[in-house]
Scaffold this active site. Sequence first.
Site, short mmCIF file in Angstrom:
data_model
loop_
_atom_site.label_atom_id
_atom_site.label_comp_id
_atom_site.label_asym_id
_atom_site.label_seq_id
_atom_site.Cartn_x
_atom_site.Cartn_y
_atom_site.Cartn_z
N ARG A 260 1.05 -1.43 0.25
CA ARG A 260 -0.04 0.03 0.10
C ARG A 260 1.43 1.55 0.09
NH1 ARG A 260 -5.07 -1.79 4.09
NH2 ARG A 260 -5.39 -3.56 3.17
N GLU A 347 -6.34 -0.24 15.09
CA GLU A 347 -6.81 -1.41 14.87
C GLU A 347 -6.27 -2.68 14.41
OE1 GLU A 347 -8.30 -1.94 9.76
OE2 GLU A 347 -8.29 0.02 11.05
N SER A 350 -10.55 -5.78 9.61
CA SER A 350 -11.54 -4.62 9.13
C SER A 350 -13.14 -6.35 9.01
CB SER A 350 -11.46 -3.45 8.28
OG SER A 350 -11.40 -2.10 9.30
N ARG A 389 0.42 -6.03 12.71
CA ARG A 389 0.35 -5.84 14.06
C ARG A 389 0.10 -6.48 15.27
NH1 ARG A 389 -3.92 -0.43 12.09
NH2 ARG A 389 -2.01 0.28 10.24
#
Length: 424
Positions: A260, A347, A350, A389
């Site tokens: 990304r 986060e 999602s 993460r």
Amino acid sequence: MIDREILRRDPEFVKEKLRQRGYEIDLSPFFEFDSRRRSIIRELDELRRQRKERSRQYGSLKAKGIEDEALREETRKLGERIKALEEELREIEEKLHQFLLNIPNIPHSSVPVGEDERDNVEVRRWGKPRDFSFSPLPHWELGTRLGLFDFKRAAKIVGARFAMSYGPLAAMERALVAFMIDLHASRGYREVLPPFIAHRDSLIGTGNLPKFEQELFKIEGRPWYLIPTAEVPLTNIYRDEILREEQLPIKLVSYTPCFRAEAGAAGRDTKGLIRLHQFNKVELMVYSKPEESYDILEALTRDAEEVLRRLELPYRVVALCTGDLGFSSAKTYDIEVWMPSYDRYVEISSCSNFEAFQARRANLKFRRANSKRTEFLHTLNGSGLAVGRTVAAIMENYQNPDGTITIPEALRPYMGGLELIGGE
């Protein structure tokens, strides 16, 4: 892509729902294109009928030895007019298609109305953040002290916001991928190892293009992009196909690296593993019948949560408000893991229901038993989980006063029984 019928039937409803997303839209181009399109189709139907009748008449006369030049000329002119209208129709369809590609999905009625992440609604929490008897270190400092992280040499190789890990931390990423895949496979997801590159049509299908091209890494000289998530190849597996009702739901799980560019994200969580240009992720994807998709969203979210429960990492689930929804989503739950160095939840997944939005873009359909009619199916996906993460969360939540890191019990079989990183 939103349903044209909803736009025709209730444009004010569409504008209000998009306004809730902070998206103001002038729908007049849609009605201009749509009106002209339907007018052309009506005229084409009539002209084709006339040409067919003239051709029949001409053929009948010719069979009798009669050459009617006026009739033949009329038929020729009808053909020219039809060809011109067909070309205009293709142009109008393309303009209409491009206009619709840039309109986000309509939020589901259960999505809380709000402007941004401050208006997201907490749904539930699991686990209790650890009460440390010492000042916990951020994961990037822990890894660097242990000699297992190297951001400087990664930057030397490629640039900022890339990471390199060694030894037990590199092994932990690999172990987490295997652990997550095994867990989700045991819950009915079929493992897929897809391409890590996709072409433009695939990214249009998921909603990444044309609006978010600046977020992607394009391969120079090729019509290809590095995938930002496994959602892209997984959603396009059945593009332009018609599935059978009995095949649904189709549940898939995939590991891929993700790439990304994240233009505009500078300064946000740029230390450590939280916001990188390249990271590993395990993705969950479901193709569903429309009437089942919201029950499946709840189940998919629970499946992603189960990873954190097995690793005993505290987390919470929040329902995103209308102003914080992703472009393609009708409803999203974010799963946020507790990060001691941030003193807040961050986060890590999602989970979204896109309803038929992606299906219209990628032409994903199914046919019910005993029916000739096809319908757009619903697509859903969620991170199950973002691997880097998860490594960061384990490091921070399982750190010890002496700078070592305890490995969660559920992960030890995947790391050869190793219980501790660091120390003698």
